[in-house]
Scaffold this motif. Structure first.
Motif, PDB file in Angstrom:
ATOM      1  N   UNK A 124       0.420  -1.988  -0.017  1.00 28.54           N
ATOM      2  CA  UNK A 124       0.100  -0.310  -0.333  1.00 28.54           C
ATOM      3  C   UNK A 124       0.753   1.130  -0.139  1.00 28.54           C
ATOM      4  N   UNK A 125       1.597   1.427   0.840  1.00 34.73           N
ATOM      5  CA  UNK A 125       2.518   2.350   0.879  1.00 34.73           C
ATOM      6  C   UNK A 125       3.391   3.201  -0.656  1.00 34.73           C
ATOM      7  N   UNK A 126       3.449   1.772  -1.412  1.00 33.76           N
ATOM      8  CA  UNK A 126       4.124   2.358  -2.375  1.00 33.76           C
ATOM      9  C   UNK A 126       3.549   2.386  -3.756  1.00 33.76           C
ATOM     10  N   UNK A 127       2.124   1.936  -2.977  1.00 37.28           N
ATOM     11  CA  UNK A 127       1.307   1.941  -4.836  1.00 37.28           C
ATOM     12  C   UNK A 127       0.638   2.945  -5.456  1.00 37.28           C
ATOM     13  N   UNK A 128       0.463   4.214  -4.454  1.00 36.91           N
ATOM     14  CA  UNK A 128       0.262   5.233  -5.707  1.00 36.91           C
ATOM     15  C   UNK A 128       0.320   5.809  -6.319  1.00 36.91           C
ATOM     16  N   UNK A 129       1.518   5.998  -7.136  1.00 39.48           N
ATOM     17  CA  UNK A 129       1.627   6.056  -8.466  1.00 39.48           C
ATOM     18  C   UNK A 129       1.413   5.309  -9.592  1.00 39.48           C
ATOM     19  N   UNK A 130       1.264   3.731  -9.485  1.00 39.46           N
ATOM     20  CA  UNK A 130      -0.049   2.973  -9.899  1.00 39.46           C
ATOM     21  C   UNK A 130      -0.719   3.684 -10.766  1.00 39.46           C
ATOM     22  N   UNK A 131      -1.675   4.489  -9.760  1.00 36.88           N
ATOM     23  CA  UNK A 131      -2.938   4.891 -10.175  1.00 36.88           C
ATOM     24  C   UNK A 131      -2.838   6.084 -11.362  1.00 36.88           C
ATOM     25  N   UNK A 132      -1.575   6.325 -10.906  1.00 35.99           N
ATOM     26  CA  UNK A 132      -1.775   7.697 -12.628  1.00 35.99           C
ATOM     27  C   UNK A 132      -0.201   6.495 -13.521  1.00 35.99           C
ATOM     28  N   UNK A 133       0.590   7.409 -12.839  1.00 35.38           N
ATOM     29  CA  UNK A 133       2.086   6.989 -13.635  1.00 35.38           C
ATOM     30  C   UNK A 133       1.839   5.447 -14.239  1.00 35.38           C
ATOM     31  N   UNK A 134       2.224   4.059 -13.758  1.00 40.11           N
ATOM     32  CA  UNK A 134       1.327   3.099 -13.653  1.00 40.11           C
ATOM     33  C   UNK A 134       0.271   2.557 -14.934  1.00 40.11           C
ATOM     34  N   UNK A 135      -0.591   3.070 -14.374  1.00 42.98           N
ATOM     35  CA  UNK A 135      -1.706   2.689 -15.587  1.00 42.98           C
ATOM     36  C   UNK A 135      -1.383   3.728 -16.899  1.00 42.98           C
ATOM     37  N   UNK A 136      -0.494   4.770 -17.066  1.00 44.14           N
ATOM     38  CA  UNK A 136      -0.291   5.412 -18.238  1.00 44.14           C
ATOM     39  C   UNK A 136       0.749   4.526 -18.705  1.00 44.14           C
ATOM     40  N   UNK A 137       1.666   3.803 -18.419  1.00 43.20           N
ATOM     41  CA  UNK A 137       2.831   3.054 -19.571  1.00 43.20           C
ATOM     42  C   UNK A 137       1.934   1.478 -19.550  1.00 43.20           C
ATOM     43  N   UNK A 138       0.888   0.781 -18.417  1.00 40.08           N
ATOM     44  CA  UNK A 138       0.254  -0.051 -18.887  1.00 40.08           C
ATOM     45  C   UNK A 138      -0.515  -0.219 -19.667  1.00 40.08           C
ATOM     46  N   UNK A 139      -1.822   1.342 -20.082  1.00 39.45           N
ATOM     47  CA  UNK A 139      -2.867   1.090 -21.104  1.00 39.45           C
ATOM     48  C   UNK A 139      -2.205   0.744 -21.919  1.00 39.45           C
TER      49      UNK A 139
END
Lengths: 333, 333
Positions: free
Chosen positions: B140-155
């Motif tokens: 949980x501590x590190x997950x925040x950036x997945x919601x913006x940076x992460x999805x941007x490169x996964x999409x």
């Protein structure tokens, strides 16, 4: 001997030229040429614009004819069969693109008029797998341009999985564009023509367009913002591409089959906001040319042509250079 | 009352700011914020670079927290559930894009920090269908950036149907790029990092790259001609895009998730010869964020972070501005 028309220097007049094609290779066929279209690519090569023309140069890559001879390994074509030959007269048959059915993307593909003699002749040879059977019901006289111009505008429908529910546009209603309108209409799409020529409007509607937009009228293009799933550009002019990108729906595509002379100068943000794409493609693979010809036959799609005899070749080339031909020129025996 | 950190002018220091969020709407939820990432988008907005910032301005759109309240129409989330909130905090829910599951392409989507207050706060509100359940096993501590940076490169992997057999490249190994390497490796692809920083080489290989190319070394890029199915650029610099197009295989795609400041200046011929595409995309839809989070949890993909307390917010912003953060900054309660 093959009796052809060749240029002996860049921009030179075409003259009678005989050459010995040597022994037919096992995987080749020889075609008796009945009709051959003239394409802008023939002129680019004739004028050595791409710095790769070898003289004597025999143009012609929109051939309709019948099989005269078949090589010993050829099984799927027979003597007397009516066939077409387009931009490519052979492929490497060994690369991943050939193996994947994308022969037109093969780096070793042999264009019909580069390093070999083309179809302004009584006969022309080609690898059998580049020669396409012409389906029943095809108007042979006008079919030649389908083998180059036709497949060039049909191919994006296949490559990008365009749906009959899609809204599509065509920029430039000339040799390629007037075929694109017919194909896109028959595909079931909602079709818009972008043309700079107001005088073509009635004809453009008859060819299949449901709507016409003046391609030089910025306000008209802006009024179409966010509308198109696909816009295919057939022109070599430098238009305001960012305006056309603005005319795409989210996930829409601006696709080039004509090559603008200048770089595209496009902004990334409008692509990003709507997940839009820019792309381009060359011609099409043999299997897709075959599909295109059957589709054209079934839907009565054919080029509008002006007809010349082979011995009027120089006059025909002048006509093409004038930009006035509507829309393709055919040489006939 | 919600206790937040807000800037009161462009580039201003963030200060404690209380606001009354009014009555919770029927389709909204309220989240107790545990962690919030800082993204470059927060800085762009803080500095009013996009000319749309309203002050007081509360940044923060990489939120991890638990549901504090749910609106009366919300059925699929429950109080106490751990959730994430990214770039979008609501959608129009009425347009063809929302109806098609492409909420991130909705023209009426509401970014979390535009015209509303974001996640640098003890609580934040959002439309329930923009709030994503966090799967079991997520750090949980590190997950925040997945919601913006992460999805941007996964999409792009989802949108363009990228296969594990594909060869992919990532330009720029920073906040987005270091996540892209991890996702592309876990996707099964052959992964190349294009980075201007030779000092990052060991780390880049550890993150998932199989190969590293110096993005400023023209010869290295040219040696990779024709190799890539997909290259994703995460940078805002103006690189030699024609060289990167040359590095694509036929049918390959150069895809932008970073926005170069200058137009692309690309030639059409190399696109045409190889049927190549250029495209760009924004963030991702809720369903794809959910898929991404489950994939990240299963493959132990997580951002590398530097951690600050919420009351160190101004120090954290300075650190991000310095360009030295490796790779994302998290604010924690």
């Amino acid at each position: 001997m093959i009796i052809a028309y060749a240029a002996f220097e860049a921009k030179g007049e075409l003259k009678r030229f005989e050459y010995d094609p040597d022994i037919l290779k096992p995987d080749e066929v020889e075609i008796n040429v009945d009709f051959c279209g003239i394409c802008h690519g023939d002129i680019n090569m004739l004028d050595n614009e791409w710095n790769m023309t070898q003289y004597p140069f025999v143009p012609g890559h929109e051939v309709i004819g019948t099989i005269a001879q078949i090589g010993e390994r050829v099984r799927h074509l027979s003597i007397g069969q009516t066939v077409g030959l387009g931009w490519f007269a052979g492929y490497c048959n060994e690369c991943v693109h050939c193996h994947s059915g994308d022969h037109n993307l093969c780096a070793g593909a042999h264009p019909t008029i580069i390093g070999r003699h083309g179809g302004f002749a009584d006969k022309v040879r080609a690898a059998a797998n580049s020669v396409i059977p012409i389906p029943e019901g095809t108007d042979l006289e006008s079919a030649g341009p389908l083998l180059c111009a036709g497949i060039t505008v049909f191919n994006p429908l296949i490559q990008f999985d365009i749906k009959p529910t899609d809204k599509v546009g065509v920029i430039g209603i000339g040799g390629l564009g007037h075929l694109a309108l017919q194909f896109f209409k028959a595909w079931g799409c909602d079709v818009t023509a972008f043309t700079s020529s107001d005088t073509k409007k009635a004809e453009v509607l008859e060819l299949g367009a449901h709507h016409v937009i003046n391609s030089r009228n910025q306000a008209e293009i802006e009024a179409a913002a966010g509308k198109f799933d696909l816009i295919v550009s057939t022109v070599d002019a430098n238009l305001n591409w960012n305006a056309y990108i603005g005319a795409l729906r989210p996930k829409g595509r601006l696709h080039f089959v004509g090559i603008p002379k200048e770089p595209l100068d496009v902004m990334v943000f409008p692509l990003l906001a709507g997940q839009r794409s820019i792309s381009a493609s060359p011609n099409g693979s043999p299997i897709n040319i075959e599909k295109m010809l059957k589709f054209a036959s079934r839907h009565k799609i054919k080029p509008i042509i002006e007809k010349y005899r082979f011995d009027q070749i120089n006059e025909a080339i002048e006509r093409l250079r004038s930009g006035k031909a509507r829309y393709r020129i055919i040489l006939a025996k």
